[in-house]
Write a protein that holds these residues in place. Structure first.
Motif, PDB file in Angstrom:
ATOM      1  N   ASN A  60       0.842  -1.166  -0.041  1.00 34.55           N
ATOM      2  CA  ASN A  60       0.160  -0.090   0.034  1.00 34.55           C
ATOM      3  C   ASN A  60       0.984   1.399  -0.020  1.00 34.55           C
ATOM      4  O   ASN A  60       1.995   1.411   0.754  1.00 34.55           O
ATOM      5  N   VAL A  61       0.685   2.121  -0.808  1.00 32.01           N
ATOM      6  CA  VAL A  61       1.173   3.552  -0.783  1.00 32.01           C
ATOM      7  C   VAL A  61       0.303   4.528  -0.270  1.00 32.01           C
ATOM      8  O   VAL A  61      -0.591   4.770  -1.023  1.00 32.01           O
ATOM      9  N   VAL A  62       0.542   5.190   0.679  1.00 36.80           N
ATOM     10  CA  VAL A  62      -0.029   5.991   1.235  1.00 36.80           C
ATOM     11  C   VAL A  62       0.266   7.374   1.902  1.00 36.80           C
ATOM     12  O   VAL A  62       1.607   7.310   1.767  1.00 36.80           O
ATOM     13  N   ASN A  63      -0.360   8.186   1.916  1.00 35.48           N
ATOM     14  CA  ASN A  63      -0.041   9.478   2.874  1.00 35.48           C
ATOM     15  C   ASN A  63       0.056   9.159   4.306  1.00 35.48           C
ATOM     16  O   ASN A  63      -0.810   8.533   5.148  1.00 35.48           O
ATOM     17  N   ARG A  64       1.161   9.488   4.756  1.00 35.57           N
ATOM     18  CA  ARG A  64       1.533   9.000   6.163  1.00 35.57           C
ATOM     19  C   ARG A  64       0.691   9.847   7.168  1.00 35.57           C
ATOM     20  O   ARG A  64       0.212   9.166   8.231  1.00 35.57           O
ATOM     21  N   ALA A  65       0.200  10.898   7.032  1.00 35.20           N
ATOM     22  CA  ALA A  65      -0.793  11.706   7.805  1.00 35.20           C
ATOM     23  C   ALA A  65      -2.101  10.990   8.027  1.00 35.20           C
ATOM     24  O   ALA A  65      -2.535  10.934   9.181  1.00 35.20           O
ATOM     25  N   ASN A  66      -2.639  10.425   6.893  1.00 32.07           N
ATOM     26  CA  ASN A  66      -3.975   9.861   7.280  1.00 32.07           C
ATOM     27  C   ASN A  66      -4.414   8.573   6.665  1.00 32.07           C
ATOM     28  O   ASN A  66      -5.481   8.244   6.731  1.00 32.07           O
ATOM     29  N   ASP A  68      -4.482   7.732   3.487  1.00 33.29           N
ATOM     30  CA  ASP A  68      -5.139   7.645   2.240  1.00 33.29           C
ATOM     31  C   ASP A  68      -4.161   7.414   1.162  1.00 33.29           C
ATOM     32  O   ASP A  68      -2.985   7.533   1.183  1.00 33.29           O
ATOM     33  N   VAL A  69      -4.557   6.584   0.049  1.00 34.05           N
ATOM     34  CA  VAL A  69      -3.950   5.976  -0.787  1.00 34.05           C
ATOM     35  C   VAL A  69      -3.656   7.089  -1.702  1.00 34.05           C
ATOM     36  O   VAL A  69      -4.016   8.060  -1.959  1.00 34.05           O
ATOM     37  N   LEU A  70      -2.274   6.926  -2.435  1.00 32.21           N
ATOM     38  CA  LEU A  70      -1.850   8.001  -3.399  1.00 32.21           C
ATOM     39  C   LEU A  70      -1.817   7.200  -4.696  1.00 32.21           C
ATOM     40  O   LEU A  70      -0.910   6.642  -5.295  1.00 32.21           O
ATOM     41  N   GLU A  71      -2.808   7.362  -5.401  1.00 33.87           N
ATOM     42  CA  GLU A  71      -2.899   7.083  -6.690  1.00 33.87           C
ATOM     43  C   GLU A  71      -2.014   7.921  -7.822  1.00 33.87           C
ATOM     44  O   GLU A  71      -1.723   8.936  -7.616  1.00 33.87           O
ATOM     45  N   GLY A  72      -1.364   7.172  -8.492  1.00 39.58           N
ATOM     46  CA  GLY A  72      -0.449   7.736  -9.490  1.00 39.58           C
ATOM     47  C   GLY A  72       1.030   7.686  -8.842  1.00 39.58           C
ATOM     48  O   GLY A  72       1.964   8.171  -9.817  1.00 39.58           O
ATOM     49  N   ALA A 124       5.612  10.543  -5.271  1.00 44.81           N
ATOM     50  CA  ALA A 124       4.319  10.965  -5.771  1.00 44.81           C
ATOM     51  C   ALA A 124       4.299  12.514  -5.868  1.00 44.81           C
ATOM     52  O   ALA A 124       5.014  13.355  -4.914  1.00 44.81           O
ATOM     53  N   GLU A 125       3.542  13.249  -6.631  1.00 47.26           N
ATOM     54  CA  GLU A 125       3.507  14.645  -6.873  1.00 47.26           C
ATOM     55  C   GLU A 125       3.086  14.980  -5.502  1.00 47.26           C
ATOM     56  O   GLU A 125       2.041  14.796  -4.866  1.00 47.26           O
ATOM     57  N   GLY A 126       3.816  16.223  -4.986  1.00 52.25           N
ATOM     58  CA  GLY A 126       3.450  16.930  -3.780  1.00 52.25           C
ATOM     59  C   GLY A 126       3.914  16.073  -2.516  1.00 52.25           C
ATOM     60  O   GLY A 126       3.655  16.721  -1.588  1.00 52.25           O
ATOM     61  N   TYR A 127       4.790  15.289  -2.906  1.00 53.35           N
ATOM     62  CA  TYR A 127       5.322  14.312  -1.433  1.00 53.35           C
ATOM     63  C   TYR A 127       6.709  14.376  -1.735  1.00 53.35           C
ATOM     64  O   TYR A 127       7.275  14.454  -2.763  1.00 53.35           O
ATOM     65  N   ILE A 128       7.347  14.299  -0.525  1.00 52.25           N
ATOM     66  CA  ILE A 128       8.898  13.916  -0.439  1.00 52.25           C
ATOM     67  C   ILE A 128       9.137  12.575  -0.648  1.00 52.25           C
ATOM     68  O   ILE A 128       8.730  11.463   0.046  1.00 52.25           O
TER      69      ILE A 128
END
Length: 535
Positions: A60-66, A68-72, A124-128
């Motif tokens: 699973n590739v997700v936003n660490r904060a919540n 939420d999955v990171l499509e793309g 991912a766009e917008g992420y480190i």
């Protein structure tokens, strides 16, 4: 003889009528039906695999904060700096790079005989961007066939991190004046200074051809856990008796308008990173530096050290050094390694599909999962590789695939040795089956056994879990929440779905504990094969 001749004549005439399309008898008015044609082709399913693999890595590739999955998002697998050749998708096609679909999940297999580590570089766009180390030798839990993995990224605007961009004009690959780029927010601060007449070079040492350089600087407040969460894994690979604990990090990248990346310089450039006020350092201290190569996915110890300067007005300490290349840098001290490893002892009822485990501090993070009351998260033999110091402390969190907390520690707790947790949740869950109705797209009367498919399911855009195959094309979804919406993805092994591709995604809304199975129709591409024995 005459009678025989007439009989033969009658037969001949009847045959003549038959050949000219007349199928009636004028004497007795009996209708003669045309012969039924034998088909020359039939539709059959492709070579469908009807059993799941014995060991599946489910990511699973997700936003660490919540969660939420990171499509793309993109994931590239490396071994010793080269594209991995020891992985396949679940249909045994070689796999070294994945673009994550709307489910945020993908699965892969290790080739027979493959062992050791692979590095997954995730962007991912917008992420480190960050890299993760995957152990192909990881052992399965009893009764399970999946190794759950979570690749979590920190957003570029998350608390404790900041990203700034500066531009500079270049002529002939260099600048006539000194240029500086810096990122600063709160107590996070990093900067880079390039002296005048310094040549910007690519990885081969050649001057860039562009006329403008874009400089990106990532700064992190190293008293915040997000600073540890952006550190690429593997910092302490190869360590033995001591590990490096990070006090400050920064990532500096440059490129020109042609897309060429600046990797080297004709003379050293200066980098400065702020260290937290409680770093236990003083002006004049010398600290170790490690650099990460995002191309090879490997860390290296720098030959230079960082010098701690006089404290800033906010209490932080600047640590400065010179380098001739750009990358992700970590600055810190070397301390004794934990000799006990890390064992998680869980009290309470663990959900059937298990819980994710996050161990995070300002100098690094460790991700794992557990389905049992005792989980050896880090064996003693691997403590140095994961950078566990003798006096290490960290936040500990256990949570389910939907992001619901089952345990969170009150601040940082010691993690060298045993970590005891008491879990619980008020979330109401139940098990639900989903049945795949497999048919051939060219002939819906021809059915297919899809029991070997890889089926994952996820609630409302959260992380996905692997469903257990029950046979007869039916799969168990464990830990479903009452009234939630679920996305189910079925990846067919051995055949493509109608229209191409290996997977089909279903959305089931307001799922209830009513005893009824969910169903999903899957039309697959089948083969038309000749029937043997026809004329």
């Amino acid at each position: 003889m005459l009678a025989n001749k007439k009989s033969l004549l009658a037969v001949s005439i009847a045959a003549s009528f038959a050949l000219t399309g007349c199928f009636s008898d004028n004497d007795n008015n009996v209708v003669v039906e045309p012969p039924t044609e034998t088909p020359t082709e039939i539709v059959v399913p492709d070579t469908i695999v009807t059993e799941q693999p014995s060991k599946v890595f489910s990511v699973n590739v997700v936003n660490r904060a919540n969660s939420d999955v990171l499509e793309g998002a993109t994931v590239s697998f490396l071994v010793d700096g080269e594209a991995a050749t020891n992985l396949t998708d679940v249909n045994n096609e070689d796999l070294s790079m994945v673009t994550v679909d709307e489910t945020g999940n993908f699965t892969f297999l290790s080739k027979e005989g493959a062992s050791g580590d692979v590095t997954a570089v995730v962007s991912a766009e917008g992420y480190i961007s960050k890299s993760f180390v995957v152990d192909l030798s990881a052992e399965l839990d009893d009764g399970a066939n999946d190794i759950p993995l979570e690749f979590s990224l920190v957003a570029a605007d998350a608390t404790g991190v900041t990203v700034k961009t500066e531009k500079a004009a270049v002529t002939g690959g260099s600048t006539a004046e000194a240029v500086t780029a810096s990122a600063s927010e709160g107590t996070a601060g990093s900067s880079v200074t390039v002296s005048a007449n310094t040549e910007f070079q690519n990885a081969a040492g050649e001057a860039i051809s562009g006329e403008e350089v874009t400089m990106n600087v990532v700064a992190a407040d190293s008293s915040n856990v997000n600073a540890g969460a952006i550190i690429p894994e593997g910092l302490n690979a190869g360590a033995t008796t001591e590990v490096m604990t990070s006090l400050g990090v920064t990532s500096i990248t440059m490129s020109d308008e042609t897309g060429a990346h600046v990797k080297k310089f004709s003379q050293p450039i200066s980098v400065s990173v702020n260290l937290p006020a409680d770093s236990d350092v003083a002006a004049g201290d010398m600290l170790s530096i490690a650099s990460y190569d995002e191309v090879t996915g490997m860390w290296a110890k720098e030959t230079v050290e960082a010098t701690v300067g006089t404290a800033n007005t906010d209490g932080t300490y600047p640590a400065s050094f010179e380098t001739d290349h750009l990358t992700f840098f970590a600055i810190g001290n070397n301390v004794p390694v934990c000799t006990a490893g890390l064992t998680l002892n869980v009290t309470g009822d663990i959900p059937a599909r298990g819980l994710a485990v996050s161990i995070s501090s300002s100098d690094g993070t460790i991700g794992s999962y557990t389905r049992s009351a005792t989980k050896h998260v880090i064996p003693a033999s691997s403590a140095s590789r994961f950078g566990i110091a003798q006096n290490a402390t960290a936040h500990v969190r256990l949570y389910d695939y939907s992001g619901n907390n089952w345990y969170t520690s009150d601040g940082e707790v010691p993690i060298c040795g045993n970590v005891n947790v008491n879990i619980g949740s008020d979330v109401e869950t139940f098990d639900k089956n989903v049945t795949l109705v497999g048919t051939c797209a060219a002939d819906s009367t021809v059915t297919a056994n899809l029991s070997g498919s890889i089926v994952t399911y996820a609630k409302d855009g959260k992380a996905a879990a692997l469903a257990e195959s029950m046979g007869e094309s039916t799969f168990k979804l464990e830990g479903v929440e009452v009234g939630a919406n679920y996305k189910v993805r079925a990846t067919i092994r051995g055949a493509k779905v109608d229209g191409g591709g290996q997977s089909k995604v279903f959305t089931f809304e307001n799922v209830q504990n009513d005893g009824n199975a969910l169903t999903g129709d899957v039309a697959i591409e089948c083969n038309e094969v000749p029937v043997t024995g026809t004329n």
